[in-house]
Write an enzyme that holds these catalytic residues in place. Structure first.
Site, PDB file in Angstrom:
ATOM      1  N   SER A 183      19.579 -11.458   8.806  1.00  4.87           N
ATOM      2  CA  SER A 183      19.880 -12.661   7.798  1.00  4.87           C
ATOM      3  C   SER A 183      20.705 -11.886   6.614  1.00  4.87           C
ATOM      4  O   SER A 183      20.495 -10.910   6.304  1.00  4.87           O
ATOM      5  CB  SER A 183      18.411 -13.290   7.314  1.00  4.87           C
TER       6      SER A 183
ATOM      7  N   GLY B 281      10.755 -17.635  19.193  1.00  2.00           N
ATOM      8  CA  GLY B 281      10.792 -18.655  18.217  1.00  2.00           C
ATOM      9  C   GLY B 281      11.833 -19.701  18.686  1.00  2.00           C
ATOM     10  O   GLY B 281      12.692 -20.300  17.912  1.00  2.00           O
TER      11      GLY B 281
ATOM     12  N   ASP C 141       2.312 -14.989  20.959  1.00  3.56           N
ATOM     13  CA  ASP C 141       2.271 -14.427  19.608  1.00  3.56           C
ATOM     14  C   ASP C 141       3.044 -13.179  19.593  1.00  3.56           C
ATOM     15  O   ASP C 141       2.430 -12.100  20.010  1.00  3.56           O
ATOM     16  CB  ASP C 141       0.656 -14.189  18.920  1.00  3.56           C
ATOM     17  N   VAL C 142       4.381 -13.301  19.073  1.00  2.00           N
ATOM     18  CA  VAL C 142       5.092 -11.993  19.112  1.00  2.00           C
ATOM     19  C   VAL C 142       4.780 -10.837  18.290  1.00  2.00           C
ATOM     20  O   VAL C 142       5.480  -9.783  18.385  1.00  2.00           O
ATOM     21  CB  VAL C 142       6.603 -12.407  18.882  1.00  2.00           C
TER      22      VAL C 142
ATOM     23  N   ALA D  68      12.276  -7.174   5.918  1.00  2.00           N
ATOM     24  CA  ALA D  68      12.371  -7.436   7.115  1.00  2.00           C
ATOM     25  C   ALA D  68      13.514  -7.453   7.763  1.00  2.00           C
ATOM     26  O   ALA D  68      13.837  -6.916   8.798  1.00  2.00           O
ATOM     27  CB  ALA D  68      11.331  -8.490   7.577  1.00  2.00           C
ATOM     28  N   LYS D  69      14.503  -8.270   7.248  1.00  4.89           N
ATOM     29  CA  LYS D  69      15.684  -8.507   7.938  1.00  4.89           C
ATOM     30  C   LYS D  69      16.623  -7.291   7.719  1.00  4.89           C
ATOM     31  O   LYS D  69      17.623  -6.967   8.717  1.00  4.89           O
ATOM     32  CB  LYS D  69      16.395  -9.829   7.200  1.00  4.89           C
TER      33      LYS D  69
ATOM     34  N   TYR E  59      11.176 -10.796   3.065  1.00  5.93           N
ATOM     35  CA  TYR E  59      12.078 -11.429   4.079  1.00  5.93           C
ATOM     36  C   TYR E  59      13.353 -10.496   4.176  1.00  5.93           C
ATOM     37  O   TYR E  59      13.892  -9.995   4.901  1.00  5.93           O
ATOM     38  CB  TYR E  59      12.326 -13.000   3.850  1.00  5.93           C
ATOM     39  N   ALA E  60      13.753 -10.207   2.707  1.00  6.09           N
ATOM     40  CA  ALA E  60      14.875  -9.314   2.999  1.00  6.09           C
ATOM     41  C   ALA E  60      14.798  -8.017   3.396  1.00  6.09           C
ATOM     42  O   ALA E  60      15.538  -7.439   4.060  1.00  6.09           O
ATOM     43  CB  ALA E  60      15.181  -9.071   1.428  1.00  6.09           C
TER      44      ALA E  60
END
Length: 252
Positions: free
Chosen positions: A142, A13, A63-64, A157-158, A154-155
């Site tokens: 994050s 990224g 593409d990771v 995943a982080k 998102y939360a």
């Protein structure tokens, strides 16, 4: 500087924001840097700028979230640059929404890009690091890992990145591989600018509100996170592993 002389680094990224700042800093301090992004032209622009300022960098499209693509990219980097010493897992996306409106597709895409990609890249990189009995892995978590309205995907995943980091530090430590994470707060990037527009705010107003909720009374800059990543990727942090360091201006 020669902090990373004869070291090869992958930064995912890396076409913008924290990733681009990290790639540039590692290169400025002597690393051979693989600038990895989904879009090759954007990665090449960053790599070209690094080369123009005297650094060593190459652009790699990947593409990771694709296991085969990650394996192929990692092998190419190791072949072209001679090994692999540092992995910075920075690739990430947001697809914010309240839980009752969040689609399964938005859940899956955020988990795949922000968490599964870290697993895939670490798994591919450890092959070279274990053989060399040396490696530094730094992954981006994050402050949202502590909970963030409208960011269940998102939360989650982080937060997962932090658990994965702690576990890999245990597994890879015997091979002299340090594994850590960095958890930024509000950083002035294209991602936070997109969030501002999504909630109907200007970027300036959105940043002002974030600054007022931060003890240092300002938002962070990509280079400030890159500096912490570079420390954790260096031999100066040789006895630091399994940690998540928050870079958030003192916010709680």
């Amino acid at each position: 500087m020669t902090r990373f002389q004869n070291r090869t680094a992958i930064v995912t990224g890396a076409a913008q924001g924290i990733g681009a700042a990290t790639a540039a800093l590692l290169a400025a301090q002597g690393a051979r840097v693989a600038v990895v992004d989904l879009q090759l032209d954007r990665a090449e622009a960053v790599a070209r700028e690094i080369r123009e300022t005297g650094g060593t960098a190459g652009a790699f499209a990947c593409d990771v979230t694709d296991e085969a693509a990650v394996t192929e990219m990692t092998g190419r980097v190791a072949d072209e640059f001679g090994g692999l010493d540092i992995l910075v897992n920075n690739a990430g996306i947001t697809r914010d929404n309240l839980l009752f409106k969040m689609s399964r597709g938005d859940w899956d895409s955020v988990l795949a890009t922000n968490l599964t990609s870290v697993y895939l890249c670490c798994q591919a990189a450890q092959k070279y690091m274990v053989e060399a009995r040396y490696g530094k892995i730094v992954s981006l978590s994050s402050r949202s890992a502590l909970g963030a309205r409208g960011q269940a995907n998102y939360a989650a995943a982080k937060a997962g990145v932090q658990g994965l980091t702690a576990t890999l530090a245990i597994e890879l430590g015997p091979f002299n591989i340090n594994v850590n994470a960095v958890a930024p707060g509000y950083i002035s990037t294209a991602m936070t600018a997109a969030t501002a527009r999504r909630v109907g705010s200007t970027v300036e107003d959105h940043q002002d509100r974030a600054a007022q909720a931060t003890p240092l009374r300002r938002v962070g800059q990509p280079g400030e996170v890159a500096s912490v990543i570079a420390f954790l990727a260096s031999d100066e942090a040789s006895y630091v592993s399994g940690q998540t360091l928050y870079v958030n201006g003192g916010a709680r």
